[in-house]
Design an enzyme around this catalytic site. Structure first.
Site, PDB file in Angstrom:
ATOM      1  N   HIS A   1     -11.222   4.548   6.450  1.00  0.00           N
ATOM      2  CA  HIS A   1      -9.948   4.483   7.166  1.00  0.00           C
ATOM      3  C   HIS A   1     -10.170   4.063   8.625  1.00  0.00           C
ATOM      4  CE1 HIS A   1      -5.805   5.808   5.924  1.00  0.00           C
ATOM      5  NE2 HIS A   1      -5.569   5.597   7.215  1.00  0.00           N
TER       6      HIS A   1
ATOM      7  N   GLN B   1       0.843  -1.200   0.000  1.00  0.00           N
ATOM      8  CA  GLN B   1       0.000   0.000   0.000  1.00  0.00           C
ATOM      9  C   GLN B   1       0.874   1.245   0.000  1.00  0.00           C
ATOM     10  OE1 GLN B   1      -0.459   1.876   3.333  1.00  0.00           O
ATOM     11  NE2 GLN B   1      -1.191   3.569   2.052  1.00  0.00           N
TER      12      GLN B   1
HETATM   13  C1  LIG Z   1      -3.147   1.611  13.558  1.00  0.00           C
HETATM   14  C2  LIG Z   1      -3.670   1.836  12.185  1.00  0.00           C
HETATM   15  C3  LIG Z   1      -2.809   2.237  11.188  1.00  0.00           C
HETATM   16  C4  LIG Z   1      -3.290   2.406   9.877  1.00  0.00           C
HETATM   17  N1  LIG Z   1      -2.406   2.726   8.889  1.00  0.00           N
HETATM   18  C5  LIG Z   1      -2.840   2.760   7.599  1.00  0.00           C
HETATM   19  C6  LIG Z   1      -1.930   2.933   6.554  1.00  0.00           C
HETATM   20  O1  LIG Z   1      -0.731   3.058   6.758  1.00  0.00           O
HETATM   21  N2  LIG Z   1      -2.418   2.952   5.288  1.00  0.00           N
HETATM   22  C7  LIG Z   1      -3.757   2.801   5.004  1.00  0.00           C
HETATM   23  O2  LIG Z   1      -4.155   2.806   3.843  1.00  0.00           O
HETATM   24  N3  LIG Z   1      -4.642   2.619   6.003  1.00  0.00           N
HETATM   25  C8  LIG Z   1      -4.212   2.579   7.275  1.00  0.00           C
HETATM   26  N4  LIG Z   1      -5.105   2.338   8.283  1.00  0.00           N
HETATM   27  C9  LIG Z   1      -6.512   2.055   7.953  1.00  0.00           C
HETATM   28  C10 LIG Z   1      -6.694   0.550   7.717  1.00  0.00           C
HETATM   29  O3  LIG Z   1      -6.044   0.123   6.559  1.00  0.00           O
HETATM   30  C11 LIG Z   1      -8.171   0.182   7.570  1.00  0.00           C
HETATM   31  O4  LIG Z   1      -8.751   1.005   6.617  1.00  0.00           O
HETATM   32  C12 LIG Z   1      -8.932   0.292   8.894  1.00  0.00           C
HETATM   33  O5  LIG Z   1      -8.127  -0.056   9.995  1.00  0.00           O
HETATM   34  C13 LIG Z   1     -10.121  -0.634   8.849  1.00  0.00           C
HETATM   35  O6  LIG Z   1     -10.898  -0.490   9.987  1.00  0.00           O
HETATM   36  P1  LIG Z   1     -10.832  -1.484  11.259  1.00  0.00           P
HETATM   37  O7  LIG Z   1      -9.560  -1.197  11.974  1.00  0.00           O
HETATM   38  O8  LIG Z   1     -12.040  -1.073  12.013  1.00  0.00           O
HETATM   39  O9  LIG Z   1     -10.909  -2.900  10.731  1.00  0.00           O
HETATM   40  C14 LIG Z   1      -4.656   2.195   9.587  1.00  0.00           C
HETATM   41  C15 LIG Z   1      -5.519   1.806  10.619  1.00  0.00           C
HETATM   42  C16 LIG Z   1      -5.036   1.621  11.890  1.00  0.00           C
HETATM   43  C17 LIG Z   1      -5.988   1.154  12.960  1.00  0.00           C
END
Ligand SMILES: Cc1cc2nc3c(=O)[nH]c(=O)nc-3n(C[C@H](O)[C@H](O)[C@H](O)COP(=O)(O)O)c2cc1C
Length: 413
Positions: free
Chosen positions: A308, A157
């Site tokens: 996100h 990603q």
């Molecule tokens: C700790 C953390 C770091 C994240 N970092 C990224 C990232 O670097 N890139 C990205 O596209 N999404 C990032 N996200 C979003 C996740 O890819 C995803 O969309 C989201 O966690 C999904 O929701 P959930 O945690 O409720 O399953 C992050 C989410 C969390 C919780």
């Protein structure tokens, strides 16, 4: 002892399938009390220093989107079918030319190696062993080359920088590392307003402080097993993968991170990426049907609907609310994936019934890595898979592709 984990088990006939919560004997002792993905959150809250737990668990501003992501699953109920002989049911799921062992994967999460020892590697190895996709975050702390060696099927990603030169250099590196599938995250023109991080003392890079030191001392298992072990064996972690070259260290009182300008990114940049990237291209962070159409028309092979995890715009719709409209717009064959708030097998099945092709799960796998390393993540995968497998029998389907909206009624929450 390694937990018994063989992905074929949850594709086997029901009589020999693991029962998830019931399959206790081969599970490491510390994971035995963990019966659902939410149990990992409770355990991680105890295990992690408060600023790090706040970073993983938090949403933004009033957490309206974070709460909304869970509430969105309450809008439907199943109308089950019976006597459907589901004894040969399988979780096998086709996606972007592959067949995965289950209809879910691990969402990209930045800085996963701060909450779990070598967290990105633990996630990618557990996913590789289970034949499900794991997406390496562009803000990860382990060099992408090492992750790709550990699991050549992993996806990458990118938070693409706003400048064309830097985009192309980053893509050269990602391709040379061996990644085939590229995910471009588009819902971060700027960072969300994560007040909770500031209140909890979290920043990137982390600033050394008495408070941080105290948090370390009062969470000795994390201090010894993750922080000091990482420093001793691998040195100070850096943001390894945001650009073509290594970025800032994770702990520093002086360095500021170069996020690169991203608020002027446009569909032209996506066209450039499509022109350059030969493998499957996925756009992550879409909510509006028109944007899904635009991504498809720009040549993206699929989209991940996402807010996100409620971490960007407070008050954004849950992707589960927009999913049916997106599927209507792009048609039933396009690879519409979805994340944000999925915690149960039932949630995954609901998204598939509403037209999603695949689901990604974030935080629970992060907590699982923190609490139990790779074995913890395998345990989490097993729990979710067995919930899906059990509920497929209860709903009356044998293939995930048999799910459809006719198995649902609307429910006024
Ligand atoms: C700790 C953390 C770091 C994240 N970092 C990224 C990232 O670097 N890139 C990205 O596209 N999404 C990032 N996200 C979003 C996740 O890819 C995803 O969309 C989201 O966690 C999904 O929701 P959930 O945690 O409720 O399953 C992050 C989410 C969390 C919780």
């Amino acid at each position: 002892m390694q937990p018994r984990f063989d992905v074929e088990q949850f594709n086997a006939p029901a009589s020999s399938a693991p029962s998830g919560a019931g399959e206790q004997s081969a599970t490491p002792r510390k994971l035995r009390g963990i019966l659902s993905l939410d149990d990992f959150e409770t355990a991680a809250r105890r295990h992690l220093p408060a600023p790090i737990f706040a970073y993983v668990s938090g949403g933004c501003e009033t957490d309206k989107s974070l709460r909304g992501n869970r509430e969105a699953f309450d809008g439907h109920r199943w109308v089950t079918r019976v006597l459907a002989d589901t004894s040969r049911r399988t979780l096998a799921t086709p996606l972007l030319g592959q067949t995965y062992a289950a209809p879910f994967g691990i969402a990209p999460m930045g800085i996963s190696a701060l909450s779990a020892y070598r967290g990105d590697l633990a996630q990618t190895r557990a996913a590789g062993a289970a034949n499900i996709p794991a997406i390496l975050s562009g803000t990860s702390l382990i060099a992408m080359e090492e992750v790709a060696r550990a699991n050549p099927q992993a996806w990458f990603q990118a938070y693409v920088p706003g400048e064309k030169e830097r985009i192309l250099k980053l893509l050269d590196r990602v391709e040379a590392a061996g990644f085939k599938t590229l995910v471009v995250t588009v819902d971060t023109p700027v960072s969300g307003n994560r007040e909770n991080n500031i209140r909890a003392g979290f920043s990137t890079p982390l600033r050394p402080s008495l408070r941080l030191a105290w948090e370390g001392v009062t969470h000795p298992r994390w201090l010894l097993g993750t922080a000091l072990r990482t420093l001793a064996l691998h040195g100070m972690p850096h943001f390894e993968n945001s650009q073509a070259t290594r970025g800032a260290p994770i702990l520093s009182s002086t360095v500021t991170r170069d996020f690169g300008a991203r608020d002027h990114l446009s569909w032209e940049h996506l066209a450039l990426i499509r022109q350059r990237w030969r493998g499957p291209l996925v756009v992550k962070g879409i909510l509006h049907p028109q944007d899904a159409l635009a991504a498809r028309d720009a040549g993206a092979d699929g989209v991940i609907l996402s807010n996100h995890g409620g971490r960007q715009l407070d008050g954004s719709a849950s992707p589960m609310q927009t999913l049916p409209h997106v599927v209507d717009a792009v048609g039933p064959d396009y690879a519409v994936m979805v994340d944000s708030g999925f915690r149960r097998g039932n949630d995954v099945l609901l998204a598939l019934a509403l037209g999603a092709k695949f689901v990604f799960v974030g935080r629970p796998f992060n907590y699982a890595g923190a609490v139990g390393g790779e074995a913890g993540i395998r345990h989490a995968i097993g729990i979710l898979a067995s919930e899906i497998q059990r509920n497929m029998a209860l709903i009356g389907v044998s293939q995930v592709t048999e799910l459809h909206p006719g198995l649902l009624v609307k429910h006024a929450a």
